[in-house]
Design a protein around this motif. Structure first.
Motif, PDB file in Angstrom:
ATOM      1  N   LEU A  31      -4.416   3.007   7.964  1.00 18.72           N
ATOM      2  CA  LEU A  31      -3.452   3.041   6.854  1.00 18.72           C
ATOM      3  C   LEU A  31      -4.077   2.570   5.543  1.00 18.72           C
ATOM      4  O   LEU A  31      -3.620   2.956   4.466  1.00 18.72           O
ATOM      5  N   ALA A  61       3.503   2.391   4.628  1.00 20.90           N
ATOM      6  CA  ALA A  61       2.271   2.060   3.923  1.00 20.90           C
ATOM      7  C   ALA A  61       2.263   2.622   2.503  1.00 20.90           C
ATOM      8  O   ALA A  61       1.879   1.941   1.546  1.00 20.90           O
ATOM      9  N   TYR A  74      -2.558   1.263  14.582  1.00 11.58           N
ATOM     10  CA  TYR A  74      -2.526   1.388  13.127  1.00 11.58           C
ATOM     11  C   TYR A  74      -3.272   0.223  12.485  1.00 11.58           C
ATOM     12  O   TYR A  74      -3.013  -0.932  12.805  1.00 11.58           O
TER      13      TYR A  74
END
Length: 382
Positions: free
Chosen positions: A29, A67, A379
């Motif tokens: 991200l 994000a 992530y």
């Protein structure tokens, strides 16, 4: 103290950080946010939105939207009503456009979720206006014009009439879509920009949007008031033929579940389409076309095949890509890397999405959006 069973002993010794799945998709991200910021800087004074349709291009809408919103993105584009409702629940204060427009009968739900459809037909406009009349207010929407795609949108020559009829709603954006923005010298780019400028003149004071990821890089700088990148955000190359200016976002790894030696003449997989040319070592990894790995990356004599990185060495797919498995020729890989339980890389910094797509005879968009739900997903936060 009780007797510990073999199963309990195995579980006790297992590394809890290792996924039980045989495929692992890591989504960076921080790279996603860096790509958005780069595109925003290139867009100059224009706002930089984000296209997050198809579950954030296959990488997970919730994580992607969170994000990007955290980085300052305020305008998002999805494909349909259901995607819009999901995005609204994740981002209560964002501006969310629905590219499908007003599907028949969906106006009440679009309005309830405070979504803005991209309207491209009289029927949609009338349905949206009627929904607004029922609610006692004009509803917000984008007005979509077709400047060459021949897919969705009003005809540019009708712009004057549409501007008049759009007074029944509240237009917040005038938009169109490039046909070949990835081709810098395509003559249609200039034609579309010229046609869009003429359309925009009928909607004074209303923000305009034309550029996708590739459009941001066009020398004409057709950024207008809002750019809406998609593919480039997720690491795809918006400038084919040149070095990719975007950071890779997705990394796909798979685990070896079997390694064996073959003698010359032995075949691999369904129909035996690959034959070992000599003494070979092969490894089976636990992913296949059910996970979105294109079956067209199948390895057979005389055709390009998919590849995996094993201990820093490129190892080709051999035999058919099947539903759950791919077999690799690991003859040239380091033995310590080509062992049961070790991980191989299928997509990442070494094998970028474009390369995998070329080997599959498809496009990177399809590769990303077909990434399977069986993978463990991790992530990396920005």
């Amino acid at each position: 103290m009780g007797i510990i069973s073999p199963t309990e002993r195995l579980l006790a010794c297992a590394d809890p950080s290792e996924p039980v799945e045989t495929g692992l998709l890591t989504v960076d991200l921080s790279a996603l946010v860096a790509n958005w910021r780069k595109l925003a800087s290139l867009a100059g004074a224009a706002e930089c939105g984000a296209v997050v349709k198809a579950d954030g291009y296959g990488l997970g809408l919730a994580a992607v939207l969170r994000a990007l919103a955290g980085a300052g993105c305020r305008s998002f584009f999805v494909a349909n009503l259901v995607e819009g409702e999901t995005a609204r629940a994740l981002a209560p204060d964002a501006t969310i456009y629905v590219l499908d427009g007003v599907a028949p009968g969906c106006a009440p739900r679009l309005a309830a979720a405070r979504l803005r459809p991209a309207i491209g037909s009289i029927a949609e406009l009338e349905e949206w206006a009627a929904a607004g009349a029922t609610l006692g207010r004009k509803l917000e929407a984008a007005i979509h014009f077709d400047t060459g795609m021949n897919r969705l949108g009003f005809a540019p020559e009708d712009a004057d009439a549409i501007a008049l009829r759009a007074q029944a709603i509240m237009p917040t954006l005038v938009m169109s879509h490039f046909v070949s923005a990835q081709l810098l010298d395509s003559p249609i780019n200039d034609r579309q920009i010229e046609g869009f400028l003429a359309v925009r003149a009928h909607f004074p004071g209303i923000p305009a949007s034309l550029a996708n990821s590739s459009g941001v890089f066009l020398p004409q700088r057709p950024h207008f008031d809002l750019v809406r990148p998609g593919y480039g955000l997720y690491g795809g190359n918006p400038t084919p033929g040149a070095e990719n200016p975007m950071r890779p976002v997705a990394r796909l790894c798979a685990r070896m579940i079997s390694v064996r030696d073959l003698a010359a003449g032995e075949t691999v997989g369904y129909d035996g389409i690959w034959t070992a040319p000599g003494a070979s070592r092969v490894a089976t990894i636990g992913v296949g076309y059910a996970d979105g790995l294109p079956v067209s990356t199948t390895g057979a004599q005389g055709k390009p095949a998919g590849e995996a990185i094993v201990g820093g060495v490129r190892c080709p797919f051999v035999g058919r890509v099947s539903m759950d498995y791919v077999v690799l020729d690991v003859t040239d890989a380091p033995k310590e890397a080509a062992r049961r339980g070790e991980w191989v890389e299928l997509l990442g910094e070494t094998i970028e999405v474009e390369e995998l797509a070329v080997r599959a005879g498809t496009i990177g968009y399809e590769v990303l959006t077909r990434l399977g739900r069986r993978f463990a997903r991790r992530y990396v936060e920005p």
